[in-house]
Design an enzyme around this catalytic site. Structure first.
Site, PDB file in Angstrom:
ATOM      1  N   PRO A  36       0.792  -1.238   0.000  1.00  0.00           N
ATOM      2  CA  PRO A  36       0.000   0.000   0.000  1.00  0.00           C
ATOM      3  C   PRO A  36       0.821   1.284   0.000  1.00  0.00           C
ATOM      4  CG  PRO A  36       0.054  -0.914   2.212  1.00  0.00           C
ATOM      5  CD  PRO A  36       0.777  -1.893   1.326  1.00  0.00           C
ATOM      6  N   CYS A  92       9.014 -10.182   4.591  1.00  0.00           N
ATOM      7  CA  CYS A  92       8.665 -10.391   5.996  1.00  0.00           C
ATOM      8  C   CYS A  92       8.426 -11.890   6.197  1.00  0.00           C
ATOM      9  CB  CYS A  92       7.483  -9.538   6.416  1.00  0.00           C
ATOM     10  SG  CYS A  92       6.006  -9.758   5.446  1.00  0.00           S
TER      11      CYS A  92
HETATM   12  N1  SAM Z   1       6.221  -2.234  -0.174  1.00  0.00           N
HETATM   13  C1  SAM Z   1       4.842  -2.217   0.274  1.00  0.00           C
HETATM   14  C2  SAM Z   1       4.696  -1.239   1.402  1.00  0.00           C
HETATM   15  O1  SAM Z   1       5.683  -0.966   2.113  1.00  0.00           O
HETATM   16  O2  SAM Z   1       3.600  -0.720   1.614  1.00  0.00           O
HETATM   17  C3  SAM Z   1       4.374  -3.591   0.640  1.00  0.00           C
HETATM   18  C4  SAM Z   1       4.546  -4.584  -0.478  1.00  0.00           C
HETATM   19  S1  SAM Z   1       3.802  -6.137  -0.189  1.00  0.00           S
HETATM   20  C5  SAM Z   1       4.957  -6.924   0.799  1.00  0.00           C
HETATM   21  C6  SAM Z   1       4.015  -6.918  -1.728  1.00  0.00           C
HETATM   22  C7  SAM Z   1       3.185  -6.335  -2.838  1.00  0.00           C
HETATM   23  O3  SAM Z   1       3.555  -6.989  -4.053  1.00  0.00           O
HETATM   24  C8  SAM Z   1       1.675  -6.548  -2.692  1.00  0.00           C
HETATM   25  O4  SAM Z   1       1.024  -5.326  -2.791  1.00  0.00           O
HETATM   26  C9  SAM Z   1       1.319  -7.436  -3.876  1.00  0.00           C
HETATM   27  O5  SAM Z   1       0.045  -7.192  -4.407  1.00  0.00           O
HETATM   28  C10 SAM Z   1       2.409  -7.083  -4.852  1.00  0.00           C
HETATM   29  N2  SAM Z   1       2.638  -8.089  -5.923  1.00  0.00           N
HETATM   30  C11 SAM Z   1       2.165  -9.359  -6.017  1.00  0.00           C
HETATM   31  N3  SAM Z   1       2.560  -9.905  -7.173  1.00  0.00           N
HETATM   32  C12 SAM Z   1       3.323  -8.998  -7.815  1.00  0.00           C
HETATM   33  C13 SAM Z   1       4.002  -8.963  -9.062  1.00  0.00           C
HETATM   34  N4  SAM Z   1       3.978 -10.014  -9.891  1.00  0.00           N
HETATM   35  N5  SAM Z   1       4.661  -7.816  -9.402  1.00  0.00           N
HETATM   36  C14 SAM Z   1       4.687  -6.755  -8.582  1.00  0.00           C
HETATM   37  N6  SAM Z   1       4.051  -6.732  -7.390  1.00  0.00           N
HETATM   38  C15 SAM Z   1       3.387  -7.832  -7.014  1.00  0.00           C
END
Ligand code: SAM
Length: 332
Positions: free
Chosen positions: A123, A243
């Site tokens: 987010p 995480c």
């Molecule tokens: N960095 C964010 C923050 O600090 O608010 C949190 C990121 S969260 C750990 C990982 C994110 O990667 C999620 O929002 C997810 O929807 C996204 N995601 C999933 N598959 C992905 C893909 N193929 N390419 C890029 N992002 C992806």
């Protein structure tokens, strides 16, 4: 202590013991029983940090500083609601973000005017932090493929006064090939199993955990890290973070990059900044609890340099986290 006090997957606990030193087993297992630790980051893009800090204290939020940032504070879990519902939070002056998450942007340390990529951005907590460190100068390209999360990311960054962000709703695995080597810094806070966020106060946090899913996620992360690395200029830096405790999502992913780019990719040691004249009293045990990345898990061995990566070990202040800082030494 009871081996499995509240229904965490047995296999998960067993694996945890395989890479944690025995003296940490009980302390780490106990962190899953506690409500999540809370912390805030003050956003200097929305006002003078001292004024914002004093406003929060006046609203009843107890702030405890950390040694590595002037705008990051742990707060008692019971003060989470006051902080998140405060007018300062509505104005984007304050953002609730775990201390471990806040380490990511601090370690990547972008400069004002850099070209920065956040390849899994929603987010947007870390993207906003990167923009604050860049003093809202340069370019921050944010990628997020999931529609609902994409819009939340945009709204969050807008609320925090960020004007240097561009947004792309796409799969991060396609980005490196498309854009080529153009970024000074890249963050890959990878989608992961979220093991370090497991809490017995929220059984849904671990309800779908399985080894099969970890292996699947690992494959996706391997595609993402390659793409992030391809997007770097020579001399550029990539921070890979999760995480998760799972070596398949951490050391294995970084090792796959070293194997693919044996000459170009180098792992850098991670140093945290320290500062003096802390406003207030430092929490006891404020040291970041950490262990070096693994060189072995079961039958799998990882290159020596993997011990320059860091595993943040959960305690009363920090969530579990994994950090690997990688440099592109040369080439396209
Ligand atoms: N960095 C964010 C923050 O600090 O608010 C949190 C990121 S969260 C750990 C990982 C994110 O990667 C999620 O929002 C997810 O929807 C996204 N995601 C999933 N598959 C992905 C893909 N193929 N390419 C890029 N992002 C992806």
């Amino acid at each position: 202590m009871d081996e499995n006090p509240a229904g965490l997957p047995d296999e998960f606990l067993k694996r945890l013991k395989e890479f944690l030193p025995a003296e940490l087993h009980d302390a780490v297992s106990e962190t899953f029983l506690l409500p999540r630790r809370a912390a805030v980051r003050i956003n200097p893009l929305r006002g003078d940090p001292t004024t914002i800090r004093e406003g929060l204290i006046a609203a009843g939020v107890e702030l405890t500083p950390v040694p590595w940032s002037e705008v990051s504070f742990s707060i008692p879990t019971a003060h989470r609601e006051i902080a998140s519902r405060s007018p300062a939070s509505e104005r984007g002056e304050v953002y609730l973000q775990s201390l471990s998450s806040q380490l990511a942007a601090v370690v990547l340390a972008p400069n004002p005017c850099d070209q920065v990529l956040d390849l899994a951005a929603a987010p947007g907590g870390k993207a906003a932090h990167l923009a604050a460190l860049m003093q809202n100068q340069g370019l921050l390209s944010c990628v997020e493929p999931i529609r609902s999360r994409f819009f939340r990311l945009q709204a969050n960054l807008k609320q925090q006064g960020i004007t240097i962000a561009r947004f792309y709703m796409t799969d991060g695995r396609t980005v490196g090939n498309k854009v080529g080597p153009r970024f000074d810094r890249a963050l890959l806070d990878a989608p992961c199993s979220g093991e370090a966020r497991f809490s017995t106060t929220d059984p849904s946090s671990f309800a779908t955990w399985s080894l099969r899913k970890i292996r699947e996620t690992s494959r996706k992360q391997i595609g993402l890290i390659k793409s992030a690395f391809q997007s770097l200029k020579p001399g550029g830096r990539l921070l890979y973070a999760t995480c998760s405790f799972a070596p398949e999502e951490n050391e294995r992913v970084v090792a796959s990059l070293l194997k693919k780019f044996p000459e170009q990719a180098g792992i850098l040691p991670i140093d945290f900044p320290t500062r003096e004249n802390l406003p207030g009293i430092l929490a006891p045990n404020a040291e970041i609890p950490r262990l070096p990345g693994l060189n072995q898990f079961g039958d799998e061995t990882f290159p020596d340099d993997l011990n320059k990566t860091l595993r943040i070990i959960p305690n009363h202040l920090y969530d579990g986290f994994y950090l690997a800082l990688i440099e592109k030494k040369f080439g396209s």
